[in-house]
Design an enzyme around this catalytic site. Structure first.
Site, PDB file in Angstrom:
ATOM      1  N   GLU A 137       0.826  -1.211   0.000  1.00 36.25           N
ATOM      2  CA  GLU A 137       0.000   0.000   0.000  1.00 36.25           C
ATOM      3  C   GLU A 137       0.859   1.259   0.000  1.00 36.25           C
ATOM      4  OE1 GLU A 137      -3.102   0.008  -0.490  1.00 36.25           O
ATOM      5  OE2 GLU A 137      -3.833  -1.967   0.086  1.00 36.25           O
ATOM      6  N   ASP A 277      -4.745  -9.127  -8.120  1.00 30.71           N
ATOM      7  CA  ASP A 277      -5.099  -8.272  -9.258  1.00 30.71           C
ATOM      8  C   ASP A 277      -3.938  -7.503  -9.893  1.00 30.71           C
ATOM      9  OD1 ASP A 277      -5.007  -6.891  -6.850  1.00 30.71           O
ATOM     10  OD2 ASP A 277      -6.856  -5.774  -7.135  1.00 30.71           O
ATOM     11  N   GLU A 381     -18.656  -5.532  -2.475  1.00 30.62           N
ATOM     12  CA  GLU A 381     -17.306  -6.092  -2.440  1.00 30.62           C
ATOM     13  C   GLU A 381     -17.286  -7.530  -2.960  1.00 30.62           C
ATOM     14  OE1 GLU A 381     -14.773  -4.387  -2.027  1.00 30.62           O
ATOM     15  OE2 GLU A 381     -13.115  -5.633  -1.324  1.00 30.62           O
ATOM     16  N   GLU A 402     -12.518   0.621  -9.607  1.00 31.68           N
ATOM     17  CA  GLU A 402     -12.240  -0.317 -10.710  1.00 31.68           C
ATOM     18  C   GLU A 402     -13.233  -0.258 -11.867  1.00 31.68           C
ATOM     19  OE1 GLU A 402     -11.816  -0.971  -7.536  1.00 31.68           O
ATOM     20  OE2 GLU A 402      -9.665  -1.376  -7.415  1.00 31.68           O
ATOM     21  N   THR A 485      -1.219   1.132 -10.578  1.00 32.67           N
ATOM     22  CA  THR A 485      -2.457   0.531 -10.078  1.00 32.67           C
ATOM     23  C   THR A 485      -3.218   1.498  -9.173  1.00 32.67           C
ATOM     24  OG1 THR A 485      -3.407  -1.457  -9.117  1.00 32.67           O
ATOM     25  CG2 THR A 485      -1.451  -0.580  -8.023  1.00 32.67           C
TER      26      THR A 485
HETATM   27  C1  DMJ Z   1      -6.401   0.665  -5.009  1.00 30.55           C
HETATM   28  O1  DMJ Z   1      -5.658   0.970  -3.904  1.00 30.55           O
HETATM   29  C2  DMJ Z   1      -5.541   0.035  -6.052  1.00 30.55           C
HETATM   30  O2  DMJ Z   1      -6.209   0.095  -7.263  1.00 30.55           O
HETATM   31  C3  DMJ Z   1      -5.172  -1.379  -5.725  1.00 30.55           C
HETATM   32  O3  DMJ Z   1      -4.460  -2.021  -6.752  1.00 30.55           O
HETATM   33  C4  DMJ Z   1      -6.362  -2.219  -5.379  1.00 30.55           C
HETATM   34  N1  DMJ Z   1      -7.555  -1.452  -5.305  1.00 30.55           N
HETATM   35  C5  DMJ Z   1      -7.542  -0.236  -4.592  1.00 30.55           C
HETATM   36  C6  DMJ Z   1      -8.846   0.482  -4.758  1.00 30.55           C
HETATM   37  O4  DMJ Z   1      -9.937  -0.349  -4.859  1.00 30.55           O
END
Ligand code: DMJ
Length: 588
Positions: A137, A277, A381, A402, A485
């Site tokens: 994170e 993911d 979710e 997303e 991401t």
């Molecule tokens: C974000 O922090 C990023 O996209 C991560 O890869 C997974 N998803 C969260 C938000 O849903």
């Protein structure tokens, strides 16, 4: 009865009238869509500033806003699914939402606020704190936010910083990167999930981490190495990625969690959602950013395995990495990034390798995600595919980006106004259900729309950004960016490449064209499966169906249904007949 002769001019006239009226109405339509996009762009801008200003008023310099109580949370040290065992003692926030907002401010054209924010962070941000943070994170949000903003700030063309900018954000990013390195000090090179910014890995730290935690570090840490000239960050991330790759099963599948000390899998079931993911996402994006063919090859095998073992029609379920057998028939909100990735991959035809049909497949699964969004007003979710209902406990919607992200990529790829309508529906839902006086609140339960006191930073970094770009992508004109991401843009630069894919090269850059033979693989439109159905040129390999699973025995004999595979043409599971043969038997 009119003769043929006399009928012709009338017919032509009619055609002319029809085509003229079509021209008028299509240009009218175009201008109506253009007006709609402007209106929606302004709505998204308002949303962003409502979230941003409330954060600045009630939460800054702490991490995130609690919009219902107009207070704050220092969430960076609490992120992730693993339990906090050691509470930080002097942790007082890292202005996380401000860092996450930097690139959105630029995209929305607010250079003044960007400059003010960069100035504040340069002067006040410090990572010398006793805080145990989640490496993944912290990497995607803080390191990614800083590196991206540094590039934007130091780009002389942008003139974002009118005063002086002395690479302060890069200095901060480098300091943070150095504090990450102890996490990689394991026998496998796979990093710990948690690291203390001041003291490194703490005694008794958990050795369990996720696939994303090991495989989604390369963009940010690679960019940091390229910018600083210090190879340690890219090296550490690449070593972890390679180790992870070596742990794939014979089916090219990965699990969800693993042990960093032993390199053994803990959770063998996985899908394209939580915990995995961004690993898939980073393989292809690393190829675009750094140009190494290795990343593309890894992505291609991993992608085909996903389509083969996780996809069921337009849905994706989870499966055991060892057997490929389905484990959980659940849609998760995080999976909704996948259609966007597929659209992005189509964009990668530049790479001279074509994944056939991915926009069609992307479009159909995007529609399924959107239908669940429409059913509840937001995306739960977890949603149970076999019961067509929301999961009993994971009923929340934390303002995730997303679906908006995929909508943006698919609009970009197709220019189909349907995606504008989807974007409008998303914006309307967000304003209706989640907007409160103090910002935007997450939804705790999508069946009651009860709210939760949390505005996640990714709402500003991603949700608002992708919606804005859907309606106004002028920021991207003439620029080549890969979005991390977490939605932070990194430019595709020729000097970060060994070989740069052609479509990513503005004319004034130096590059070496990649010249690889075209390879084809069926990447699964709904029914495009049979090898023979695709029109291949002479000398090209037949295309294997990605849903195709062969029967256990070559002679198609069986004792149980489990010994039968998946039909290549219909993508339906075959079953074992009373006579002991696999096939698509009709149940009468
Ligand atoms: C974000 O922090 C990023 O996209 C991560 O890869 C997974 N998803 C969260 C938000 O849903």
């Amino acid at each position: 009865m009119p003769s043929r002769r006399s009928g012709t001019p009338a017919f032509v006239l009619l055609l002319l009238v029809i085509s003229l009226s079509f021209c008028t109405s299509s240009s009218e339509l175009d201008s109506r869509w253009a007006a709609k996009k402007l209106e929606m762009r302004d709505k998204v801008r308002e949303m962003f500033y409502h979230a941003y200003e409330n954060y600045m008023t009630y939460a800054f310099p702490h991490d995130e806003l609690k919009p219902l109580t107009k207070s704050y949370t220092d969430s960076l040290s609490e992120l992730g699914n693993l339990k906090l065992e050691h509470l930080p003692t002097d942790y007082s926030g890292s202005a996380l939402t401000l860092i996450e907002s930097l690139s959105s401010l630029v995209i929305m054209g607010n250079n003044t606020e960007f400059e003010r924010a960069v100035g504040w962070l340069s002067k006040n941000l410090s990572f010398d704190v006793d805080a145990r943070v989640n490496l993944f994170e912290c990497n995607i949000r803080v390191l990614g936010g800083l590196v991206s903003a540094h590039i934007l700030a130091s780009d002389s063309k942008n003139r974002l910083i009118q005063g002086s900018y002395d690479n302060e954000l890069l200095g901060l990013a480098e300091d943070l990167g150095r504090r990450f390195l102890p996490a990689f000090d394991t026998p496998t090179g796979l990093p710990y999930a948690w690291v203390n910014l001041k003291y490194g890995v703490m005694e008794g730290e958990t050795t369990e981490t996720s696939t994303s935690g090991c495989g989604s570090l390369i963009l940010e840490m690679g960019a940091l190495s390229r910018l600083t000239g210090d190879p340690r960050y890219e090296f550490a991330a690449l070593r972890a990625l390679r180790k992870l790759w070596s742990m794939r099963s014979s089916l090219n599948l990965f699990g969800t969690t693993l042990d960093v000390m032993t390199g053994e899998w803990i959770e063998h079931s996985s899908g394209i959602g939580a915990g995995v993911d961004s690993f898939y996402e980073y393989l292809v994006k690393a190829h675009i950013l750094f140009g190494k063919d290795d990343y593309w090859r890894m992505f291609q095998s991993a992608y085909l395995a996903v389509q083969k073992y996780f996809r069921h029609g337009s849905w994706y379920h989870e499966a055991d990495m060892r057997s490929g057998r389905a484990t959980y028939w659940q849609l998760t909100s995080l999976q909704a990034f996948w259609p966007g990735l597929q659209a992005k991959v189509s964009d990668c035809n530049i790479i001279n390798q074509v994944l056939v049909g991915d926009v069609r497949a992307a479009n159909s699964s995007h529609r399924e995600f959107f239908s669940v969004w429409e059913k509840y007003g937001v995306l739960p979710e977890r949603y149970l595919l076999d019961y067509q209902t929301v999961h009993p406990t994971e009923k929340y919607y934390p303002l995730r980006p997303e679906l908006a992200e995929s909508t943006f990529y698919l609009y970009h790829a197709t220019k189909d106004p349907f995606y504008i309508e989807v974007g409008e529906a998303i914006v309307n839902s967000l304003n209706f259900y989640t907007k409160v006086e103090g910002g935007f609140a997450s939804i705790r339960d999508v069946t009651t729309m009860q709210r939760e006191d949390h505005q996640h930073s990714f709402f500003l970094a991603e949700t608002c950004k992708y919606l804005y770009l859907l309606f106004d992508d002028s920021f991207l004109a003439g620029r080549n960016y890969v979005f991390t991401t977490e939605g932070h843009p990194l430019p595709v630069l020729s000097d970060w490449h060994d070989r740069l894919p052609e479509a990513y090269i503005p004319s004034n850059w130096t590059y070496v064209k990649s010249r690889m033979p075209t390879e084809r693989a069926s990447a699964m439109s709904l029914q495009v499966c049979p090898a023979t159905s695709l029109n291949l040129g002479e000398g090209q390999q037949p295309i294997e169906s990605v849903c195709h699973v062969v029967d256990a025995r070559g002679d198609h004999r069986c004792l149980r249904d489990e010994e039968c595979g998946v039909d290549a043409t219909s993508c339906r599971s075959r079953s074992c007949s009373i006579a002991g043969y696999c096939g698509l038997w009709l149940l009468v």
